[in-house]
Write an enzyme that holds these catalytic residues in place. Sequence first.
Site, short mmCIF file in Angstrom:
data_model
loop_
_atom_site.label_atom_id
_atom_site.label_comp_id
_atom_site.label_asym_id
_atom_site.label_seq_id
_atom_site.Cartn_x
_atom_site.Cartn_y
_atom_site.Cartn_z
N PHE A 1 0.85 -1.19 0.00
CA PHE A 1 0.00 0.00 0.00
C PHE A 1 0.88 1.24 0.00
CE2 PHE A 1 -2.46 3.46 1.82
CZ PHE A 1 -3.60 3.41 1.04
N ASP B 1 9.15 2.86 1.60
CA ASP B 1 7.95 3.55 2.07
C ASP B 1 7.82 3.25 3.55
OD1 ASP B 1 5.43 4.31 2.88
OD2 ASP B 1 4.45 3.69 1.02
N LYS C 1 2.58 9.43 8.48
CA LYS C 1 1.77 9.09 9.65
C LYS C 1 2.31 9.57 11.01
CE LYS C 1 -1.09 5.39 7.86
NZ LYS C 1 -0.75 5.04 6.47
C1 LIG Z 1 -0.95 5.23 5.14
C2 LIG Z 1 0.09 4.86 4.14
C3 LIG Z 1 0.26 5.59 2.95
C4 LIG Z 1 -0.67 6.71 2.57
O1 LIG Z 1 -0.66 7.77 3.47
P1 LIG Z 1 -1.83 8.87 3.45
O2 LIG Z 1 -1.36 9.90 4.43
O3 LIG Z 1 -3.10 8.17 3.85
O4 LIG Z 1 -1.91 9.39 2.07
C5 LIG Z 1 1.28 5.21 2.11
N1 LIG Z 1 2.11 4.19 2.41
C6 LIG Z 1 1.99 3.49 3.55
C7 LIG Z 1 2.96 2.39 3.84
C8 LIG Z 1 0.96 3.79 4.44
O5 LIG Z 1 0.82 3.06 5.56
#
Ligand SMILES: *Cc1c(COP(=O)(O)O)cnc(C)c1O
Length: 388
Positions: A133, A218, A247
Amino acid sequence: MSLYDRFEQAFMPNYGVPPIALARGEGARVWDVDGRPYLDFIAGIATSSLGHAHPALVEAVSRQVATIAHTSNLFLHEPEVLLAERLLDLLNAPARVFFANSGTEANEAAYKLALKYGRREGRSFFVAAENGFHGRTIGALSLTGKPSIRDQFGPFPVDVRFVPYGDAAALKEAVTGDCIAVFLEPTQGEAGVVPPPEGYFEAAREICDSTGALLVADEIQSAIGRTGHWFAHQAEGVTPDILTLAKGLGGGMPIGACVGFGDAGKLFDKGDHGSTFGGNPVSCAAALAVLDNVDLDHVKTVAARLRTGLESVAHPLLKGVRGRGLWLAAVLAEPRSADLQRAAAEAGFLVNALQPDAVRIAPPLVVTAEEIDSFVAAFPAILQEAAK
Ligand SMILES: *Cc1c(COP(=O)(O)O)cnc(C)c1O
């Protein structure tokens, strides 16, 4: 009309109607609009690092908003410089920072950096992991390996090839000399808090080095102490070329960051990218307060207590516990995570049904040993209720 009905009528249906309306919080505790308390073991999706209403965050944000809340990037300000320097200090490698407002925007910046590199080198495709994700905007969505949320919004501007997460041989086969970049989470968050096999990230580094592809970590969910380390890649002994954060960084204030290491930090030319709100003074002040108040030793101590506690629970519905630090999934023997989420809320605990058979447990990093113990003590009865 209830708040829930009003929500349903006013909002697009993309979230459904959340089952609980929160009114306020303090530490790891939150209260709903009817005054019911809960222990928050999801922390706004691993985001409220300092819990709720942490005095240092309140002070930093209040002070900054009363001083100057916004400058745009036509002007620089001290909090953004301090924050960038703090991050570079923690990363302990030559790098450059770009601030965005969210995770997906941090990944858009990474995507554009990689695209610049790819165009220059005559490379043509990205590699990412199945079930990974990376966000919901079109670039980040194109890297997201979940067909149910991705496919209806294609086609996408760049070819993305997906490989099974954790399979170094499959990665090696996919990453040819035409590959621009490999996007990976050090532990897959939304997929169910799934750590890779030992050595996977190191193998990814070697594969990228041997073909010249950029390695993009990421760490939007995994960084800022969540795993007991500032950054999960540091525990793997691997430095990526590009790192994305969001986050936990702002402790609930919106901020994202894209970090380019070495030459990757210098790929953008003047005018190549930007954001009106990105790195605004209030979010930067919040992030500085987070970095000042996350205590990695505390995280490690309470994380070990949580893990040991959950692993000591014997119940037929609980198949196991996986994850890292204060970022765990209770893996269920049956697809009953929604029932478990509901049973936990009934018992006064907020957790998140992440996959049909996996429940995410990610309390604030300031959660106390007593709060951990009360969750662990309640867990068998919650499982029992969910199993009914
Ligand atoms: C939550 C998340 C995203 C997206 O972040 P948003 O602030 O919701 O756009 C991207 N990569 C990872 C691994 C995430 O957990």
